[in-house]
Design an enzyme around this catalytic site. Sequence first.
Site, PDB file in Angstrom:
ATOM      1  N   ASP A  24      37.596  47.653 -52.203  1.00  0.00           N
ATOM      2  CA  ASP A  24      38.426  47.797 -53.070  1.00  0.00           C
ATOM      3  C   ASP A  24      38.286  46.637 -54.095  1.00  0.00           C
ATOM      4  O   ASP A  24      38.740  45.498 -53.961  1.00  0.00           O
ATOM      5  CB  ASP A  24      39.855  47.752 -52.730  1.00  0.00           C
ATOM      6  CG  ASP A  24      40.917  47.985 -53.889  1.00  0.00           C
ATOM      7  OD1 ASP A  24      40.379  48.013 -55.157  1.00  0.00           O
ATOM      8  OD2 ASP A  24      42.082  48.059 -53.805  1.00  0.00           O
ATOM      9  N   LYS A  80      36.849  43.903 -64.629  1.00  0.00           N
ATOM     10  CA  LYS A  80      36.632  45.088 -64.398  1.00  0.00           C
ATOM     11  C   LYS A  80      36.954  45.858 -65.656  1.00  0.00           C
ATOM     12  O   LYS A  80      36.690  47.201 -65.866  1.00  0.00           O
ATOM     13  CB  LYS A  80      37.901  45.714 -63.407  1.00  0.00           C
ATOM     14  CG  LYS A  80      37.653  47.258 -62.814  1.00  0.00           C
ATOM     15  CD  LYS A  80      38.519  47.300 -61.554  1.00  0.00           C
ATOM     16  CE  LYS A  80      38.684  48.864 -61.156  1.00  0.00           C
ATOM     17  NZ  LYS A  80      39.373  48.900 -59.995  1.00  0.00           N
ATOM     18  N   GLU A 129      39.498  55.833 -56.344  1.00  0.00           N
ATOM     19  CA  GLU A 129      40.480  55.203 -55.868  1.00  0.00           C
ATOM     20  C   GLU A 129      41.642  56.042 -55.203  1.00  0.00           C
ATOM     21  O   GLU A 129      42.221  55.736 -54.189  1.00  0.00           O
ATOM     22  CB  GLU A 129      41.145  53.893 -56.677  1.00  0.00           C
ATOM     23  CG  GLU A 129      40.297  52.727 -56.904  1.00  0.00           C
ATOM     24  CD  GLU A 129      40.434  51.916 -58.021  1.00  0.00           C
ATOM     25  OE1 GLU A 129      41.684  52.081 -58.707  1.00  0.00           O
ATOM     26  OE2 GLU A 129      39.748  51.071 -58.513  1.00  0.00           O
ATOM     27  N   ASP A 133      49.707  54.340 -58.713  1.00  0.00           N
ATOM     28  CA  ASP A 133      48.977  53.259 -58.510  1.00  0.00           C
ATOM     29  C   ASP A 133      49.440  52.181 -59.425  1.00  0.00           C
ATOM     30  O   ASP A 133      49.013  51.900 -60.750  1.00  0.00           O
ATOM     31  CB  ASP A 133      47.617  53.578 -58.361  1.00  0.00           C
ATOM     32  CG  ASP A 133      46.791  52.068 -58.195  1.00  0.00           C
ATOM     33  OD1 ASP A 133      47.401  50.956 -58.193  1.00  0.00           O
ATOM     34  OD2 ASP A 133      45.706  52.125 -57.873  1.00  0.00           O
TER      35      ASP A 133
HETATM   36  P1  ADP Z   1      44.771  45.700 -58.682  1.00  0.00           P
HETATM   37  O1  ADP Z   1      44.831  47.013 -58.209  1.00  0.00           O
HETATM   38  O2  ADP Z   1      45.119  45.626 -60.202  1.00  0.00           O
HETATM   39  O3  ADP Z   1      43.871  44.887 -58.372  1.00  0.00           O
HETATM   40  P2  ADP Z   1      47.203  45.158 -56.667  1.00  0.00           P
HETATM   41  O4  ADP Z   1      47.089  46.348 -56.072  1.00  0.00           O
HETATM   42  O5  ADP Z   1      46.428  43.991 -55.601  1.00  0.00           O
HETATM   43  O6  ADP Z   1      46.327  44.779 -57.912  1.00  0.00           O
HETATM   44  O7  ADP Z   1      48.516  44.528 -57.006  1.00  0.00           O
HETATM   45  C1  ADP Z   1      48.696  43.177 -57.605  1.00  0.00           C
HETATM   46  C2  ADP Z   1      50.013  43.135 -58.272  1.00  0.00           C
HETATM   47  O8  ADP Z   1      51.061  43.346 -57.141  1.00  0.00           O
HETATM   48  C3  ADP Z   1      50.468  41.672 -58.612  1.00  0.00           C
HETATM   49  O9  ADP Z   1      51.199  41.719 -59.947  1.00  0.00           O
HETATM   50  C4  ADP Z   1      51.329  40.968 -57.691  1.00  0.00           C
HETATM   51  O10 ADP Z   1      52.155  40.103 -58.175  1.00  0.00           O
HETATM   52  C5  ADP Z   1      51.981  42.342 -57.289  1.00  0.00           C
HETATM   53  N1  ADP Z   1      52.772  42.282 -55.707  1.00  0.00           N
HETATM   54  C6  ADP Z   1      52.228  41.976 -54.895  1.00  0.00           C
HETATM   55  N2  ADP Z   1      53.093  41.790 -53.657  1.00  0.00           N
HETATM   56  C7  ADP Z   1      54.277  42.176 -54.223  1.00  0.00           C
HETATM   57  C8  ADP Z   1      55.609  42.149 -53.938  1.00  0.00           C
HETATM   58  N3  ADP Z   1      55.746  42.007 -52.654  1.00  0.00           N
HETATM   59  N4  ADP Z   1      56.563  42.504 -54.625  1.00  0.00           N
HETATM   60  C9  ADP Z   1      56.336  42.733 -56.109  1.00  0.00           C
HETATM   61  N5  ADP Z   1      55.016  42.818 -56.516  1.00  0.00           N
HETATM   62  C10 ADP Z   1      54.143  42.457 -55.697  1.00  0.00           C
HETATM   63 MG    MG Z   2      44.010  48.667 -57.324  1.00  0.00          MG
END
Ligand code: ADP
Ligand code: MG
Length: 609
Positions: free
Chosen positions: A16, A78, A177, A199
């Site tokens: 991912d 990205k 995705e 998402d």
């Molecule tokens: P992306 O798909 O954009 O790469 P992710 O799916 O990894 O991102 O999501 C990242 C976001 O999720 C960040 O803003 C992070 O702070 C938030 N996040 C991760 N864990 C938690 C949680 N337990 N509660 C709230 N937000 C969270």
């Molecule tokens: Mg993502």
Amino acid sequence: MSAPPTAPPRLVVGIDLGTTNSLAAIRAGKVARVLRDRDGEALVPSVVCFHPDGRTLVGREAKRLRLTCPDRTVFSVKRLIGRSAAEVGAEAARLPYPVVAGERGLPRIRIGDATLSPEAISARILQQVKANAELALGQPVAAAVITVPAWFDDAQRQATKDAAALAGLDCLRILNEPTAAALAYGIDGSKDGTVLVYDLGGGTFDVSILRIDDGVFRVLATAGDTHLGGDDFDLLLADRILAALPGGGKAVDPFVLQAVRSAAEGLKIRLSDAVEAELTLDLGPRGTASLRVTRAEFEAAIAPLVQRTLDCVQRAVRDAGLRLDQIDETVLVGGSTRVPLVRERLRALLGRPPHTEVDPDLAVALGAAIQADVLAGNDRSLLLLDVIPLSLGIETLGGAVQKLILRNSTIPTSVTEEFSTGVDDQTAVELSIYQGERELARDCRLLGTFRLRGIPPLPAGLPRIAVTFLVDADGVLRVHAREQRTGVEAGIQVVPTYGLSREEVRAMMLDSIEHAQADYAAREAIELRNKAEAMVRGAQRALALAELPPDQTYAVHKAVKALERLLAGPTDAAALRAGCDAVTQATATIADDVISAAVTRALREEEGR
Ligand code: ADP
Ligand code: MG
């Protein structure tokens, strides 16, 4: 005697490659698991810092330098990949590092004296993910399935593949995705249905509606917001922290801002589990911020943002031509869906709880790992999924291209349409296969040509030739033609993307947008001529067959001659239309409907050509 050496199983991981975080997973047997680094962390922040001291840092260490080393720390790359400098102008203006236009109008990131492509930055992230995976597996990893948003166009997908190649990874497939997320939730195509994938990541929100039929996943609609995610939640909390600093947090330096942003994210994450959280942020000489935030306060602050995501959900469902109650499953993806308010609001909207069994920030990688396992040849029960980048069709009378398979169709796919001959007693037809979005063959790319012989000699329009386009899971196109009465057949196999560079694909698409109107007019003219010619033929055939009183024969004959004269000259659409109407009128007055029947039939066959 010794047993013959068996080749070690080829390791294919799922990756991912996220805007905020990236990670890898693998499936062994029936279980997919994420691959963690030596600290037990699966997520690699998608951040690369080119430190002034010469080191290149990737992931968590780089993320810590985002605000203190802003012009050398690249994040959210990205948003730039596979797009032109002109397209990313507005996006680049929001980024603290310099993005400039490089050769061929492609964006470049300037770090000191060097300029780097978005692909090169993504490659650094992929290298880190690959290294973590190799450490976890104790073996080299050479191949991967990499995920991209469903709305990524071909250029963005190709650029992602290029990044993989730069990182020394063979990208076996680019996977959507939302499809990966559905796979991770056990939605494997064995059951038909409609799936909503919600998402919410760090900086982006995507909602996709998937339709599963006979194991093929199709994206029915996507909606979202490219600037809405957990980062926005962090900013709201950061404001509160700043306000708790001496002087209300005015005139703070980047070090303070960095510390405040990190603290805000930590606070937000704790509020997903606890109904209130306390924070003491000691910034030494710059003071101390102490505050207590309740989940209720946090929810009140983010409620308008969550509402915006729900509006997108409703739009996507509408665009898919569905009602909310026609969604069979809803799955949650992205770290920000751990926020309880997000789950609650979505549940209220849908009238039932969404699936949350899979860790939302790991789901996409886990699904990619399932697909990787299939491609490694370990699981033959699942179909392979992908989309084709450019439309495929055949040349019809007069140089127009009739598209059989539209761009972005999920593969494998197959379409059959019926065509006919354009000339009486024609016993062979030549089929030319084209790729591209433009309306005319001369503006598309010729992929191949073959002949179907042995058609029975019949009046034009009567032979029924079924042409089938089949694109298999590897993107190979087979075209097959069969005359339905006699069963004579012919076919050809081509690889549609062979030899096309990303720039060429892009150029072809931009071209088609630019010329859409002129193309449409040209195609309309061709179709009008085809229609007029068919009318002439139909009327002549009917005149020969039917026994009509002389005055009626004359009226039809006169109208047909006039139309023939028009056809001999350059296309004048209005005159042709009038000429066709005159023939229709002349034939309509005849009591015996033999002529109109013949004309109608000829026209019907013409349309199917
Ligand atoms: P992306 O798909 O954009 O790469 P992710 O799916 O990894 O991102 O999501 C990242 C976001 O999720 C960040 O803003 C992070 O702070 C938030 N996040 C991760 N864990 C938690 C949680 N337990 N509660 C709230 N937000 C969270
Ligand atoms: Mg993502």
